[in-house]
Design a protein around this motif. Structure first.
Motif, PDB file in Angstrom:
ATOM      1  N   VAL A  56      52.243   8.264  -2.955  1.00 13.44           N
ATOM      2  CA  VAL A  56      52.444   8.989  -4.089  1.00 13.44           C
ATOM      3  C   VAL A  56      51.026   9.095  -4.943  1.00 13.44           C
ATOM      4  O   VAL A  56      50.290   7.930  -5.025  1.00 13.44           O
ATOM      5  N   GLY A  57      50.570  10.140  -5.602  1.00 10.17           N
ATOM      6  CA  GLY A  57      49.492  10.001  -6.525  1.00 10.17           C
ATOM      7  C   GLY A  57      49.943  10.628  -7.770  1.00 10.17           C
ATOM      8  O   GLY A  57      50.670  11.253  -8.104  1.00 10.17           O
ATOM      9  N   MET A  58      49.340   9.560  -8.753  1.00 12.51           N
ATOM     10  CA  MET A  58      49.538   9.776 -10.192  1.00 12.51           C
ATOM     11  C   MET A  58      48.568   9.907 -10.992  1.00 12.51           C
ATOM     12  O   MET A  58      47.606   9.552 -10.665  1.00 12.51           O
ATOM     13  N   VAL A  59      48.926  10.942 -11.912  1.00 10.18           N
ATOM     14  CA  VAL A  59      47.800  11.444 -12.859  1.00 10.18           C
ATOM     15  C   VAL A  59      48.636  11.461 -14.505  1.00 10.18           C
ATOM     16  O   VAL A  59      49.743  11.668 -14.589  1.00 10.18           O
ATOM     17  N   PHE A  60      47.920  10.649 -15.375  1.00 14.85           N
ATOM     18  CA  PHE A  60      48.358  10.119 -16.588  1.00 14.85           C
ATOM     19  C   PHE A  60      47.974  11.097 -17.661  1.00 14.85           C
ATOM     20  O   PHE A  60      46.873  11.642 -17.387  1.00 14.85           O
ATOM     21  N   GLN A  61      48.465  10.996 -18.484  1.00 14.77           N
ATOM     22  CA  GLN A  61      48.224  11.982 -20.002  1.00 14.77           C
ATOM     23  C   GLN A  61      46.953  11.210 -20.282  1.00 14.77           C
ATOM     24  O   GLN A  61      46.190  12.133 -20.785  1.00 14.77           O
ATOM     25  N   GLN A  62      46.787  10.058 -20.450  1.00 16.57           N
ATOM     26  CA  GLN A  62      45.510   9.514 -20.958  1.00 16.57           C
ATOM     27  C   GLN A  62      44.485   9.198 -20.039  1.00 16.57           C
ATOM     28  O   GLN A  62      43.639   8.304 -20.109  1.00 16.57           O
ATOM     29  N   PHE A  63      44.517   9.489 -18.853  1.00 14.30           N
ATOM     30  CA  PHE A  63      43.673   9.676 -17.678  1.00 14.30           C
ATOM     31  C   PHE A  63      43.765   8.141 -16.882  1.00 14.30           C
ATOM     32  O   PHE A  63      43.515   8.157 -15.942  1.00 14.30           O
ATOM     33  N   ASN A  64      43.366   7.121 -17.974  1.00  9.41           N
ATOM     34  CA  ASN A  64      43.486   5.782 -17.550  1.00  9.41           C
ATOM     35  C   ASN A  64      42.564   5.523 -16.399  1.00  9.41           C
ATOM     36  O   ASN A  64      42.575   4.779 -15.357  1.00  9.41           O
ATOM     37  N   LEU A  65      41.268   6.262 -16.528  1.00  7.97           N
ATOM     38  CA  LEU A  65      40.180   5.586 -15.675  1.00  7.97           C
ATOM     39  C   LEU A  65      39.848   4.355 -16.078  1.00  7.97           C
ATOM     40  O   LEU A  65      40.130   3.931 -17.430  1.00  7.97           O
ATOM     41  N   TRP A  66      39.154   3.711 -15.192  1.00  7.77           N
ATOM     42  CA  TRP A  66      38.580   2.280 -15.616  1.00  7.77           C
ATOM     43  C   TRP A  66      37.299   2.543 -16.238  1.00  7.77           C
ATOM     44  O   TRP A  66      36.029   2.985 -15.564  1.00  7.77           O
ATOM     45  N   PRO A  67      36.844   2.288 -17.352  1.00  7.66           N
ATOM     46  CA  PRO A  67      35.744   2.554 -18.314  1.00  7.66           C
ATOM     47  C   PRO A  67      34.462   1.852 -17.949  1.00  7.66           C
ATOM     48  O   PRO A  67      33.340   2.475 -18.101  1.00  7.66           O
ATOM     49  N   HIS A  68      34.619   0.613 -17.133  1.00  2.19           N
ATOM     50  CA  HIS A  68      33.430  -0.026 -16.697  1.00  2.19           C
ATOM     51  C   HIS A  68      33.004   0.501 -15.352  1.00  2.19           C
ATOM     52  O   HIS A  68      32.042  -0.119 -14.788  1.00  2.19           O
ATOM     53  N   MET A  69      33.486   1.329 -14.731  1.00  2.00           N
ATOM     54  CA  MET A  69      32.985   1.960 -13.591  1.00  2.00           C
ATOM     55  C   MET A  69      32.654   3.398 -13.656  1.00  2.00           C
ATOM     56  O   MET A  69      33.094   4.039 -14.524  1.00  2.00           O
ATOM     57  N   THR A  70      31.737   3.716 -12.823  1.00  2.00           N
ATOM     58  CA  THR A  70      31.259   5.148 -12.982  1.00  2.00           C
ATOM     59  C   THR A  70      32.316   6.229 -12.442  1.00  2.00           C
ATOM     60  O   THR A  70      33.328   5.528 -11.830  1.00  2.00           O
ATOM     61  N   ALA A  71      32.206   7.412 -12.467  1.00  2.00           N
ATOM     62  CA  ALA A  71      33.259   8.382 -11.915  1.00  2.00           C
ATOM     63  C   ALA A  71      33.409   8.131 -10.323  1.00  2.00           C
ATOM     64  O   ALA A  71      34.540   7.922  -9.856  1.00  2.00           O
ATOM     65  N   LEU A  72      32.331   8.011  -9.786  1.00  2.00           N
ATOM     66  CA  LEU A  72      32.242   7.640  -8.439  1.00  2.00           C
ATOM     67  C   LEU A  72      33.074   6.202  -7.817  1.00  2.00           C
ATOM     68  O   LEU A  72      34.001   6.058  -6.964  1.00  2.00           O
ATOM     69  N   GLY A  73      32.611   5.405  -8.720  1.00  2.00           N
ATOM     70  CA  GLY A  73      33.213   3.859  -8.862  1.00  2.00           C
ATOM     71  C   GLY A  73      34.850   4.063  -8.978  1.00  2.00           C
ATOM     72  O   GLY A  73      35.439   3.471  -8.201  1.00  2.00           O
ATOM     73  N   ASN A  74      35.447   4.698  -9.909  1.00  2.00           N
ATOM     74  CA  ASN A  74      36.734   4.959  -9.827  1.00  2.00           C
ATOM     75  C   ASN A  74      37.213   5.382  -8.775  1.00  2.00           C
ATOM     76  O   ASN A  74      38.478   5.165  -8.460  1.00  2.00           O
ATOM     77  N   VAL A  75      36.782   6.603  -8.197  1.00  2.00           N
ATOM     78  CA  VAL A  75      37.388   6.970  -6.933  1.00  2.00           C
ATOM     79  C   VAL A  75      37.198   6.351  -5.769  1.00  2.00           C
ATOM     80  O   VAL A  75      38.244   6.203  -4.862  1.00  2.00           O
ATOM     81  N   CYS A  76      36.098   5.545  -5.905  1.00  2.00           N
ATOM     82  CA  CYS A  76      36.023   4.562  -4.464  1.00  2.00           C
ATOM     83  C   CYS A  76      36.924   3.188  -4.527  1.00  2.00           C
ATOM     84  O   CYS A  76      37.125   2.700  -3.678  1.00  2.00           O
ATOM     85  N   GLU A  77      37.160   2.821  -5.722  1.00  2.00           N
ATOM     86  CA  GLU A  77      37.584   1.618  -5.764  1.00  2.00           C
ATOM     87  C   GLU A  77      38.769   1.293  -4.863  1.00  2.00           C
ATOM     88  O   GLU A  77      38.909   0.358  -4.259  1.00  2.00           O
ATOM     89  N   ALA A  78      39.984   2.211  -4.992  1.00  2.00           N
ATOM     90  CA  ALA A  78      40.931   1.931  -3.846  1.00  2.00           C
ATOM     91  C   ALA A  78      40.520   2.276  -2.623  1.00  2.00           C
ATOM     92  O   ALA A  78      41.344   1.531  -1.716  1.00  2.00           O
ATOM     93  N   LEU A  79      39.811   2.867  -2.368  1.00  2.00           N
ATOM     94  CA  LEU A  79      39.366   3.376  -0.905  1.00  2.00           C
ATOM     95  C   LEU A  79      38.790   2.115  -0.237  1.00  2.00           C
ATOM     96  O   LEU A  79      38.803   1.444   0.865  1.00  2.00           O
ATOM     97  N   ARG A  80      38.156   1.267  -1.229  1.00  2.00           N
ATOM     98  CA  ARG A  80      37.386   0.159  -0.869  1.00  2.00           C
ATOM     99  C   ARG A  80      38.389  -1.092  -0.649  1.00  2.00           C
ATOM    100  O   ARG A  80      38.569  -1.721   0.294  1.00  2.00           O
TER     101      ARG A  80
END
Lengths: 292, 223
Positions: A120-144
């Motif tokens: 299941v992939g979830m997308v939130f109203q408030q995005f909920n990105l992690w502000p201390h990581m770059t865009a790439l860092g956000n995408v890669c975190e769970a992959l790593r």
């Protein structure tokens, strides 16, 4: 053409035309998500009252309804961010969040919950990105951390995902340096990177400035076209009309109406649905442009 | 009034040793306190009520009693609970528990400062709680809580003076001892102040350095 009246959510099944007609891929006709009499209470307030729902592979289901109707709670339950307390939610056949023991139903161990909602992939109203990581860092975190990919593999896959949402050039930007629309697209890329079988969107454009809504909807349309199974809580009636295979109207924790966009938007019979749509009609007439 | 600096040159060895004992008990107490504080905070934020209730009692007990009394309790009262500790371990334990409770409050605020949605996003991706704490919450909260942490660390530095009453030969004990021996109270007390000033100043400088380093990292992300 008549829309389906579902009193108390008890009429079984969906009409064949609501799922068959607009199917993008027909190789696998399986059910990805099954809800069986799902109920949820906050204290004495029963916010979900026995919801039945099936989502087939590659189907796009839009949940609409007034605020407080329970549509966000319902969607969050599908990722077990809310603990539903009646009925069953099954993702590809597996029961989500609970396990049956001799002493009744118990919350499943976290590892088991993660195992079931892995797809299941979830997308939130408030995005909920992690502000201390770059865009790439956000995408890669769970992959790593979850998929245990090497740094190189994760980066390659992360870049591919950012490219898919048109943001490869923003890989090194931090969330605060991105517009709301870009942030939401990064959030979509982050969810997509884990190769989910179903994507849940919780009002993905509600926190955006009006001129940024389009770019996010565009990405979602592309996903739908590619055959992604999607459940979308939205106030974007235009999107629902154009993209959804079926639209579900919730009010006070119940499914009041479900059907094709045509049935819901143009042949609404339920007074509550008519009243709800009239609000949109009064505010702006854009939904009339939506082609059935 | 006369000021006789020869008192320090005569007792340089003792003073140096006392300084080291202060530094040692302080830093050990801080490390123990940070570790305890983190444990308590994690248990408070993520634990259920069975974990939280006793912790709340412990925190209230420590926060509402003087450090001096707690220290007496550990050192002189310990043997009746079957815990006999030498002065220095007892002092470090006392300092660590006392500091830990306050550190826990600071960490807890930090945990709560990171938006819940970020954790939900992590949950949905299958990231474990421990990974979330380490990779998502800690880096963000550290920026916020660093000034408060440094503040508490300097408080603990000054609390080490209390350790003298359980016969730990730290700076206060050594210098007041020299004072009563030589009747040079002004010189020794002034020296004592300077000693703590140096330690606290060093600590704040280190804290500021850390803040600017982390601040530089954060300034790349205007908000």
């Amino acid at each position: 053409m008549n829309s389906l009246l579902i009193p108390g959510g008890n009429v079984p099944g969906q009409s064949p035309e609501s799922i068959g007609e607009r199917m993008k891929t027909n190789d696998e006709q399986s059910t990805v998500l099954t809800l069986n009499k799902v109920g949820k209470s906050f204290g004495h307030l029963r916010v979900l009252k026995g919801i039945d729902l099936q989502v087939q592979r590659s189907e796009v289901v839009c949940l609409i309804g007034p605020s407080g109707s329970g549509k966000s709670t319902l969607l969050r339950s599908m990722a077990f961010l809310e603990e539903y307390d009646e009925g069953e939610i099954r993702i590809e056949g597996q029961l989500l969040g609970w396990q049956d023991t001799d002493k009744g139903r118990r919350r499943a161990p976290q590892a088991q919950i993660n195992q079931v909602r892995r797809n299941v992939g979830m997308v939130f109203q408030q995005f909920n990105l992690w502000p201390h990581m770059t865009a790439l860092g956000n995408v890669c975190e769970a992959l790593r951390r979850v998929r245990k990919l090497s740094a190189d593999d994760a980066k390659k896959r992360g870049m591919a995902m950012l490219d898919k949402v048109g943001l490869a050039h923003k890989a090194d930007a931090y969330p605060a340096q991105l517009s709301g629309g870009q942030q939401q697209r990064v959030a979509i890329a982050r969810a997509l990177a884990m190769e989910p079988h179903i994507m849940l969107f919780d009002e993905p454009t509600s926190a955006l400035d009006p001129e940024l809504v389009g770019e996010v909807l565009q990405v979602m349309k592309t996903l739908a076209k590619e055959g992604m199974t999607m459940v979308v809580v939205t106030h974007e009636m235009g999107f629902a009309a154009q993209v959804a295979d079926s639209v579900i109207f919730l009010d006070q924790g119940e499914i009041v109406a479900r059907g094709t966009p045509q049935q819901i938007f143009h042949n609404a019979e339920q007074p509550r649905l008519q009243q709800f749509l009239q609000n949109y009609l009064d505010r702006n007439a854009f939904w009339q442009d939506a082609r059935p | 009034m006369t000021f006789d600096p020869s008192i320090f040159t005569d007792h340089l060895g003792d003073i140096g040793a006392g300084f080291l004992v202060t530094l040692g008990t302080w830093s050990s107490g801080v490390v123990l306190g940070l570790a305890l504080g983190m444990l308590i905070a994690v248990a408070q934020v993520f634990g259920n009520n069975f974990v939280r209730a006793p912790l709340r009692v412990l925190i209230e007990l420590i926060r509402s009693t003087p450090f001096l009394v707690q220290l007496f309790l550990v050192y002189y009262g310990g043997p009746s609970f079957g815990i006999s500790l030498d002065p220095i371990p007892a002092g470090i334990l006392g300092l660590g528990v006392y500091g830990g409770v306050y550190f826990a409050q600071i960490f807890r605020t930090g945990f709560q400062s990171v938006a819940q949605g970020q954790l939900e996003a992590a949950d949905c991706l299958g990231i474990t709680r421990l990974q979330s704490i380490w990779r998502i919450q800690l880096p963000q909260m550290l920026v916020m809580i660093l000034p408060a942490l440094v503040n508490m660390v300097t408080v603990l530095c000054k609390e080490t003076a209390v350790l003298s009453i359980i016969t730990i030969p730290e700076l206060t004990m050594v210098l007041t001892g020299i004072g009563s021996e030589t009747f040079a109270f002004v010189e020794t007390l002034l020296m004592l102040c300077i000693g703590y000033l140096i330690l606290v100043e060093l600590c704040s400088r280190l804290g500021m350095l850390l803040e600017t380093r982390i601040g530089r990292f954060m300034s790349r992300q205007p908000r």
